[in-house]
Design a protein around this motif. Structure first.
Motif, PDB file in Angstrom:
ATOM      1  N   CYS A 118       0.823  -1.221   0.000  1.00 31.04           N
ATOM      2  CA  CYS A 118       0.000   0.000   0.000  1.00 31.04           C
ATOM      3  C   CYS A 118       0.851   1.263   0.000  1.00 31.04           C
ATOM      4  CB  CYS A 118      -0.988  -0.004   1.156  1.00 31.04           C
ATOM      5  SG  CYS A 118      -0.257   0.077   2.779  1.00 31.04           S
ATOM      6  N   ASP A 121       1.789   4.004  -5.342  1.00 33.75           N
ATOM      7  CA  ASP A 121       0.638   4.533  -6.053  1.00 33.75           C
ATOM      8  C   ASP A 121       0.038   3.384  -6.872  1.00 33.75           C
ATOM      9  OD1 ASP A 121       2.341   4.190  -8.220  1.00 33.75           O
ATOM     10  OD2 ASP A 121       2.604   6.329  -8.577  1.00 33.75           O
ATOM     11  N   TRP A 122      -0.980   3.673  -7.650  1.00 35.44           N
ATOM     12  CA  TRP A 122      -1.676   2.624  -8.400  1.00 35.44           C
ATOM     13  C   TRP A 122      -0.728   1.906  -9.354  1.00 35.44           C
ATOM     14  CZ3 TRP A 122      -5.756  -0.136  -7.694  1.00 35.44           C
ATOM     15  CH2 TRP A 122      -6.275  -0.895  -8.738  1.00 35.44           C
ATOM     16  N   ASN A 169      -5.428   6.855  -9.484  1.00 35.59           N
ATOM     17  CA  ASN A 169      -4.666   7.331  -8.334  1.00 35.59           C
ATOM     18  C   ASN A 169      -5.484   8.144  -7.343  1.00 35.59           C
ATOM     19  OD1 ASN A 169      -2.133   6.237  -8.493  1.00 35.59           O
ATOM     20  ND2 ASN A 169      -1.480   7.668 -10.065  1.00 35.59           N
ATOM     21  N   THR A 172      -4.653   7.485  -3.662  1.00 35.05           N
ATOM     22  CA  THR A 172      -3.271   7.561  -3.193  1.00 35.05           C
ATOM     23  C   THR A 172      -3.062   8.925  -2.540  1.00 35.05           C
ATOM     24  OG1 THR A 172      -2.539   6.106  -4.973  1.00 35.05           O
ATOM     25  CG2 THR A 172      -0.844   7.384  -3.848  1.00 35.05           C
ATOM     26  N   SER A 174      -0.331  11.374   0.232  1.00 34.96           N
ATOM     27  CA  SER A 174       1.002  11.538   0.809  1.00 34.96           C
ATOM     28  C   SER A 174       0.978  12.746   1.740  1.00 34.96           C
ATOM     29  CB  SER A 174       2.063  11.716  -0.277  1.00 34.96           C
ATOM     30  OG  SER A 174       1.911  12.961  -0.906  1.00 34.96           O
ATOM     31  N   GLN A 186       3.987   7.769   0.116  1.00 33.89           N
ATOM     32  CA  GLN A 186       2.719   7.633  -0.600  1.00 33.89           C
ATOM     33  C   GLN A 186       2.050   6.365  -0.086  1.00 33.89           C
ATOM     34  OE1 GLN A 186       2.979   7.614  -4.837  1.00 33.89           O
ATOM     35  NE2 GLN A 186       4.032   9.562  -4.930  1.00 33.89           N
ATOM     36  N   HIS A 188      -1.460   4.011  -0.716  1.00 33.78           N
ATOM     37  CA  HIS A 188      -2.671   3.781  -1.513  1.00 33.78           C
ATOM     38  C   HIS A 188      -3.726   3.167  -0.615  1.00 33.78           C
ATOM     39  CE1 HIS A 188      -4.874   3.517  -5.235  1.00 33.78           C
ATOM     40  NE2 HIS A 188      -5.325   2.357  -4.785  1.00 33.78           N
TER      41      HIS A 188
END
Length: 190
Positions: A118, A121-122, A169, A172, A174, A186, A188
């Motif tokens: 996780c 990002d995607w 995204n 996601t 940060s 980051q 997700h």
């Protein structure tokens, strides 16, 4: 990313001692309790933990016969701490991210990911999924545990991240202003 996790481990944080209870339950559900976990061809059951940290989950496997444990973590400090506790893992621990999986095609019987995935990002999650799929043998099992939900209070405290796959995204985040979350990572959320 590595510097943040190194700082956490060097500060004596996240030095967990015991195997994650959900992992213990899942392991014994899918690999029922027995004297020896060696496979029918005589080889050991090969288990990889992505984001192994200080190898607290190794405590589940260390006294079981027929299991070979591998661990990858991006933090050199975490691997050093793990090796101080478990010097017998020297040949199976790697300072690396999940991209190192590309070297292990059709190799592992099980891959454990407790929250490591996780922290991507995607696009990173898609690459992780592809690497896991390639690295597991035909009957291999992937345990993806403890991913953060969009219902988690930290979700609202993070700044949205836009990446290459902008359509995906949206979950996601940060730069968290939330206790216990790394500030620059980051994450997700699912």
């Amino acid at each position: 990313m590595e510097k943040t996790w190194n700082e956490i481990y060097i500060a004596g944080q996240q030095l967990n001692e015991f195997a994650f209870t959900n992992l213990v339950s899942l392991f014994y559900k899918f690999f029922s309790k027995k004297e020896n976990y060696s496979l029918s061809n005589g080889t050991d059951l090969k288990i990889l933990e992505i984001g192994c940290g200080v190898c607290n989950n190794f405590n589940l496997f260390k006294d079981l016969n027929g299991i070979q444990y591998f661990g990858f973590d991006i933090s050199e400090a975490a691997i050093d701490i793990a090796l101080a506790k478990f010097p017998n893992l020297k040949s199976t621990l790697q300072i690396s991210n999940f991209n190192y999986l590309e070297k292990f095609e059709n190799y592992f019987d099980s891959i454990i990911d407790r929250s490591a995935g996780c922290y991507n990002d995607w696009d990173g999650l898609l690459k992780l999924s592809a690497n896991v799929y390639k690295s597991l043998n035909t009957d291999g099992l992937y345990f993806g545990l403890d991913y953060f939900s969009t219902e988690h209070p930290a979700y609202q405290k993070g700044i949205p991240v836009v990446g290459n796959s902008q359509d995906y995204n949206f979950n996601t985040r940060s730069h968290f202003d939330f206790p216990g979350f790394p500030t620059r990572e980051q994450i997700h959320f699912v």
